[in-house]
Design an enzyme around this catalytic site. Structure first.
Site, PDB file in Angstrom:
ATOM      1  N   GLU A 169       0.801  -1.223   0.000  1.00  0.00           N
ATOM      2  CA  GLU A 169       0.000   0.000   0.000  1.00  0.00           C
ATOM      3  C   GLU A 169       0.840   1.283   0.000  1.00  0.00           C
ATOM      4  O   GLU A 169       0.378   2.348   0.406  1.00  0.00           O
ATOM      5  CB  GLU A 169      -1.004   0.027   1.154  1.00  0.00           C
ATOM      6  CG  GLU A 169      -0.447   0.176   2.559  1.00  0.00           C
ATOM      7  CD  GLU A 169      -1.488   0.040   3.671  1.00  0.00           C
ATOM      8  OE1 GLU A 169      -1.433   0.833   4.629  1.00  0.00           O
ATOM      9  OE2 GLU A 169      -2.349  -0.866   3.572  1.00  0.00           O
ATOM     10  N   GLY A 170       2.082   1.197  -0.455  1.00  0.00           N
ATOM     11  CA  GLY A 170       2.933   2.377  -0.504  1.00  0.00           C
ATOM     12  C   GLY A 170       3.502   2.799   0.829  1.00  0.00           C
ATOM     13  O   GLY A 170       4.115   3.867   0.938  1.00  0.00           O
TER      14      GLY A 170
END
EC number: 2.4.2.21
Length: 344
Positions: A311-312
């Site tokens: 998710e970064g």
């Protein structure tokens, strides 16, 4: 930055291949100016270590001195994978959509990190109701689907961004990432396949088998990185690759997240090693294949924290490191300004 010629409706692999022939180089003058200023700051030469390298990297790829990190953006691309039908994940595909809702409502780790670093967070849903095909039985995507997904990712790189952080959400994408790495760089399926969301036992064996079967099925397409990408990749991974290319064309330095994100960028590296020179890998994932992949593409991670969330989140953590580098470079006094004696 984003190139309107490459709309999601009309992009082709041939058009994307054309970008590799037009990659802008680093601005060596801006990088030299950064190095010159570093030598004058009130510290022993090289005392800030990697931070000094990061400052030159930002300046060279932004094409300006002094560099700035005022408008960082985190892009999280979300998609589903048909290979999950083979039981390769500890979570059902529905979790992808549920996590997108969590991002939108502000409840995920990346939301907290974006707020901490005053970064713009954008989440892109990519046909969650239409997963890619199971790549152990057919190509995951057609050329058209893959090219359109790459063009979609290009659209995320808008004017005004000065640092792009890329991440993903997609149940099954560590299986796709392992297949990409295996197909591009050889070795065995076991070398590249890790627990992902936490699979063990029979589920892990099924995951290894899916990676091996997928690469064997599409072996004839492995000579062309883009065709290979369509065969075993994913929509969100293709979008990440497109965003990396658009950032290069727009002179925006990039922070890549973990294993899946780096696997997407490695397709570009396989097509042209110069294509990811403007990228730093934010962290080394706990996913075992990531460290091996970093060796293959010649990248050293900024951080090694045992993270494997996706998710970064790792890229978002690294924003603080890059901001620290630029803040020291721009804000510190020189020996002359401070009236401090320099080295003799």
């Amino acid at each position: 930055m984003s190139d309107e010629r490459f709309s999601p409706e009309s992009a082709t692999f041939d058009e994307i291949r054309g970008l590799f022939r037009a990659l802008p180089p680093a601005d060596l003058e801006a990088g030299t100016e950064a190095a010159s200023r570093e030598a004058q700051l009130t510290k022993p030469a090289g005392a800030l270590g990697k931070l000094e390298e990061l400052t030159r990297w930002v300046a060279a790829w932004q094409g300006k001195h002094p560099p700035s990190i005022a408008h960082p953006r985190i892009c999280v691309f979300a998609a589903n994978h048909g290979v999950t039908a083979k039981g390769v994940s500890a979570y059902p595909p529905a979790v992808t959509q549920q996590m997108v809702h969590n991002f939108v409502s502000g409840g995920a780790a990346v939301n907290q990190l974006a707020e901490l670093h005053d970064a713009d967070l954008r989440v892109y849903e990519m046909a969650l109701e239409q997963p890619t095909a199971d790549f152990t039985e057919a190509p995951a995507m057609s050329e058209d689907e893959c090219a359109k997904a790459m063009a979609y990712g290009m659209m995320a790189v808008e004017p005004g961004i000065d640092l792009l952080c890329l991440g993903e959400m997609g149940i099954g994408n560590s299986t796709s990432a392992a297949a990409i790495a295996h197909a591009l760089f050889g070795g065995s399926a076991e070398d590249w396949t890790g627990p992902g969301t936490g699979v063990t036992g029979d589920a892990y064996k099924a995951k290894v088998k899916a990676v091996a079967d997928g690469v064997a099925l599409h072996k004839a397409r492995t000579d062309d990185p883009l065709e290979l990408f369509a065969s075993v990749g994913g929509l969100e991974l293709a979008a990440i690759a497109g965003a990396v290319l658009a950032a290069r064309m727009g002179r925006v330095p990039v922070l890549l997240d973990g294993f899946a994100c780096t696997a997407a960028a490695s397709v570009l590296y396989a097509a042209d090693p110069r294509s990811i020179e403007h990228c730093q890998v934010a962290h080394c994932s706990a996913e075992p294949g990531h460290r091996l992949l970093l060796e293959k593409i010649g990248k050293e991670p900024l951080l090694d924290l045992g993270m494997r969330l996706g998710e970064g989140s790792g890229a978002a953590v690294a924003i603080g490191i890059v901001k620290a580098a630029v803040a020291c470079h721009n804000g510190m006094a020189t020996f002359a300004d401070a009236g401090v004696s320099g080295p003799s």
